[in-house]
Design an enzyme around this catalytic site. Structure first.
Site, PDB file in Angstrom:
ATOM      1  N   CYS A 113     -31.728  34.658 -19.405  1.00 16.19           N
ATOM      2  CA  CYS A 113     -31.053  35.863 -19.906  1.00 16.19           C
ATOM      3  C   CYS A 113     -32.022  37.009 -20.178  1.00 16.19           C
ATOM      4  CB  CYS A 113     -30.268  35.543 -21.173  1.00 16.19           C
ATOM      5  SG  CYS A 113     -29.151  34.171 -20.943  1.00 16.19           S
ATOM      6  N   HIS A 252     -28.513  41.702 -24.923  1.00 18.81           N
ATOM      7  CA  HIS A 252     -27.922  40.693 -24.042  1.00 18.81           C
ATOM      8  C   HIS A 252     -26.587  40.255 -24.640  1.00 18.81           C
ATOM      9  CE1 HIS A 252     -27.109  37.201 -21.795  1.00 18.81           C
ATOM     10  NE2 HIS A 252     -27.456  36.352 -22.740  1.00 18.81           N
ATOM     11  N   ASN A 282     -20.970  36.268 -20.968  1.00 18.69           N
ATOM     12  CA  ASN A 282     -22.428  36.198 -20.815  1.00 18.69           C
ATOM     13  C   ASN A 282     -22.764  36.108 -19.321  1.00 18.69           C
ATOM     14  OD1 ASN A 282     -25.108  35.351 -20.696  1.00 18.69           O
ATOM     15  ND2 ASN A 282     -24.915  33.890 -22.370  1.00 18.69           N
TER      16      ASN A 282
HETATM   17  O1  UT7 Z   1     -27.418  33.377 -23.124  1.00 27.26           O
HETATM   18  C1  UT7 Z   1     -28.370  32.645 -23.831  1.00 27.26           C
HETATM   19  C2  UT7 Z   1     -28.076  32.634 -25.214  1.00 27.26           C
HETATM   20  N1  UT7 Z   1     -26.840  31.931 -25.470  1.00 27.26           N
HETATM   21  C3  UT7 Z   1     -26.293  32.083 -26.625  1.00 27.26           C
HETATM   22  O2  UT7 Z   1     -26.808  32.852 -27.392  1.00 27.26           O
HETATM   23  C4  UT7 Z   1     -25.109  31.252 -27.018  1.00 27.26           C
HETATM   24  C5  UT7 Z   1     -25.284  30.807 -28.436  1.00 27.26           C
HETATM   25  N2  UT7 Z   1     -24.243  29.982 -28.976  1.00 27.26           N
HETATM   26  C6  UT7 Z   1     -22.979  30.397 -29.202  1.00 27.26           C
HETATM   27  O3  UT7 Z   1     -22.597  31.481 -28.843  1.00 27.26           O
HETATM   28  C7  UT7 Z   1     -22.063  29.489 -29.996  1.00 27.26           C
HETATM   29  O4  UT7 Z   1     -22.805  28.427 -30.538  1.00 27.26           O
HETATM   30  C8  UT7 Z   1     -20.886  28.899 -29.174  1.00 27.26           C
HETATM   31  C9  UT7 Z   1     -19.900  30.003 -28.835  1.00 27.26           C
HETATM   32  C10 UT7 Z   1     -21.406  28.258 -27.912  1.00 27.26           C
HETATM   33  C11 UT7 Z   1     -20.153  27.854 -30.000  1.00 27.26           C
HETATM   34  O5  UT7 Z   1     -19.686  28.431 -31.212  1.00 27.26           O
HETATM   35  P1  UT7 Z   1     -19.909  27.681 -32.611  1.00 27.26           P
HETATM   36  O6  UT7 Z   1     -19.260  28.491 -33.632  1.00 27.26           O
HETATM   37  O7  UT7 Z   1     -21.400  27.458 -32.710  1.00 27.26           O
HETATM   38  O8  UT7 Z   1     -19.097  26.358 -32.414  1.00 27.26           O
HETATM   39  P2  UT7 Z   1     -19.640  24.859 -32.487  1.00 27.26           P
HETATM   40  O9  UT7 Z   1     -20.433  24.526 -31.268  1.00 27.26           O
HETATM   41  O10 UT7 Z   1     -20.241  24.620 -33.830  1.00 27.26           O
HETATM   42  O11 UT7 Z   1     -18.279  24.076 -32.412  1.00 27.26           O
HETATM   43  C12 UT7 Z   1     -17.297  24.155 -33.447  1.00 27.26           C
HETATM   44  C13 UT7 Z   1     -16.078  23.384 -33.012  1.00 27.26           C
HETATM   45  C14 UT7 Z   1     -16.385  21.978 -32.505  1.00 27.26           C
HETATM   46  O12 UT7 Z   1     -15.366  21.115 -32.939  1.00 27.26           O
HETATM   47  P3  UT7 Z   1     -15.575  20.163 -34.213  1.00 27.26           P
HETATM   48  O13 UT7 Z   1     -16.743  19.290 -33.886  1.00 27.26           O
HETATM   49  O14 UT7 Z   1     -15.822  21.086 -35.369  1.00 27.26           O
HETATM   50  O15 UT7 Z   1     -14.282  19.422 -34.295  1.00 27.26           O
HETATM   51  C15 UT7 Z   1     -16.305  22.116 -31.019  1.00 27.26           C
HETATM   52  O16 UT7 Z   1     -15.948  20.915 -30.364  1.00 27.26           O
HETATM   53  O17 UT7 Z   1     -15.427  24.048 -31.947  1.00 27.26           O
HETATM   54  C16 UT7 Z   1     -15.205  23.130 -30.869  1.00 27.26           C
HETATM   55  N3  UT7 Z   1     -15.236  23.870 -29.626  1.00 27.26           N
HETATM   56  C17 UT7 Z   1     -14.144  24.454 -29.093  1.00 27.26           C
HETATM   57  N4  UT7 Z   1     -12.871  24.525 -29.513  1.00 27.26           N
HETATM   58  C18 UT7 Z   1     -12.001  25.209 -28.755  1.00 27.26           C
HETATM   59  C19 UT7 Z   1     -16.308  24.135 -28.836  1.00 27.26           C
HETATM   60  N5  UT7 Z   1     -15.918  24.870 -27.788  1.00 27.26           N
HETATM   61  C20 UT7 Z   1     -14.594  25.095 -27.915  1.00 27.26           C
HETATM   62  C21 UT7 Z   1     -13.633  25.799 -27.170  1.00 27.26           C
HETATM   63  N6  UT7 Z   1     -12.375  25.838 -27.634  1.00 27.26           N
HETATM   64  N7  UT7 Z   1     -13.950  26.462 -26.040  1.00 27.26           N
END
Ligand code: UT7
Length: 325
Positions: A113, A252, A282
């Site tokens: 990125c 980004h 992204n």
């Molecule tokens: O480009 C390079 C840089 N990349 C980034 O900067 C990305 C950085 N990361 C992020 O943007 C975020 O971490 C994500 C958007 C990928 C995830 O968001 P989060 O708030 O960190 O969610 P999480 O991974 O902590 O997941 C929370 C919950 C989980 O369920 P449980 O374990 O709490 O029951 C996941 O399984 O959300 C669930 N989950 C979803 N639910 C519905 C994960 N993806 C999804 C989804 N829809 N698409």
């Protein structure tokens, strides 16, 4: 050392959009979850037979037109991408062929990125030293070919697109300062495990879905907020400026929550933050390239004002640069 400035900008987004509603039919997700957690409403998807170099070619043609240059006038082409058409040759050589830029030498940069910023800074060195005059820098990605459409935690995040700019000895939109950094200790956080020399393609690697992008989103999120703000601050300091001198921060576009947190850390109000994550998601190296082009098209900055480009990605890599419009 000569001044180096941006004399042309262009972009290309494939016309087809994939909305959150569409994704609801593909994986266990909701429009509400995606918007709340990421700010993304839709992303562009290139057709199957369109490669990264095709996206790059369209963006490059529009940047050449904007700069009023012919492809033959390019001395160097640098493409930043992690979704090259094939392992080799480089996407920049394929782009050269499609453009007919027969006088250019070409190479790719792999900094995920942050790739577009790494490429801009690299191009700047070649121009300021006098080695080349007109340099094409492209950030292009076809990420939808690399995401695991069975993994809801990643497939909702990414999209396809390309942005391009022409750099030349010029005081116009001058690259004033830069800051680049890397930390290989974080290399496991965001990667495509197989297909390289470590895990060559085999029945097992395909069966185990190791050719798709994998990310530890939570970890990446925390680091992104911290290092993007630090990188922007470093580049601003190196330009002899302070945050209050910056008209527009062009980050980004990974996640709206990350961007708001970075702006807050830097003490920037929302109107000084460029956002298009809602429309495109992204696009890795293409994100900052497209955002820079759109800020230009929308006249968000006036001559003499300062802009900061900042990015963070796999590697880990991060960096920023200050541009005086
Ligand atoms: O480009 C390079 C840089 N990349 C980034 O900067 C990305 C950085 N990361 C992020 O943007 C975020 O971490 C994500 C958007 C990928 C995830 O968001 P989060 O708030 O960190 O969610 P999480 O991974 O902590 O997941 C929370 C919950 C989980 O369920 P449980 O374990 O709490 O029951 C996941 O399984 O959300 C669930 N989950 C979803 N639910 C519905 C994960 N993806 C999804 C989804 N829809 N698409």
């Amino acid at each position: 050392m000569r001044d180096v400035g941006i004399i042309g900008l262009g972009k290309y987004l494939p016309p087809k959009s994939l909305t959150n509603k569409d994704l609801e039919k593909m994986v266990d997700t909701t429009d509400e979850w995606i918007i709340t957690r990421t700010g993304i409403k839709e992303r562009r998807i290139a057709p199957k037979d369109v490669a990264c170099s095709d996206l790059a070619t369209e963006a490059a043609r529009s940047a050449l037109k904007d700069a009023n240059l012919k492809p033959e006038e390019l001395g160097l082409i640098i493409v930043a991408t992690i979704t090259s058409d094939m392992q080799f040759p480089s996407t920049s050589c394929l782009l050269q062929k499609k453009l007919g830029a027969k006088n250019a030498c070409c190479f790719d940069i792999s900094a995920a990125c942050t790739g577009f910023i790494y490429a801009l800074v690299t191009a700047k060195q070649f121009i300021s030293s006098g080695a080349y005059k007109n340099v094409l820098v492209v950030g292009a990605e076809k990420l939808t070919g690399m995401v695991d459409w069975k993994d809801r935690s990643t497939c909702v995040l990414f999209g396809d697109g390309a942005g391009a700019c022409i750099l030349a000895p010029s005081g116009q939109r001058k690259l004033v300062s830069e800051y680049l950094a890397s930390d290989g200790e974080g290399s496991d956080l965001l990667k495509v495990p197989a297909g390289g020399s470590l895990l060559p393609t085999s029945f097992e690697t395909v069966k185990n879905r190791l050719h798709f992008l994998q990310m530890q989103g939570n970890e990446v999120f925390k680091i992104a907020v911290k290092v993007m703000a630090e990188a922007a601050d470093m580049a601003i300091k190196r330009a002899g400026l302070e945050c209050r001198d910056i008209k527009l921060l062009i980050p980004h576009q990974a996640n709206l929550r990350i961007l708001m947190a970075v702006a807050k850390k830097m003490g920037l109000s929302e109107d000084r933050l460029f956002l298009n994550v809602e429309k495109y998601g992204n696009m890795s190296a293409a994100s900052t390239a497209v955002a820079l082009c759109e800020a230009y098209e929308e006249n968000r900055v006036k001559q003499g004002e300062y802009v900061v480009l900042v990015a963070f990605g796999s590697g880990l890599t991060w960096g920023a640069c200050v541009i005086k419009w």
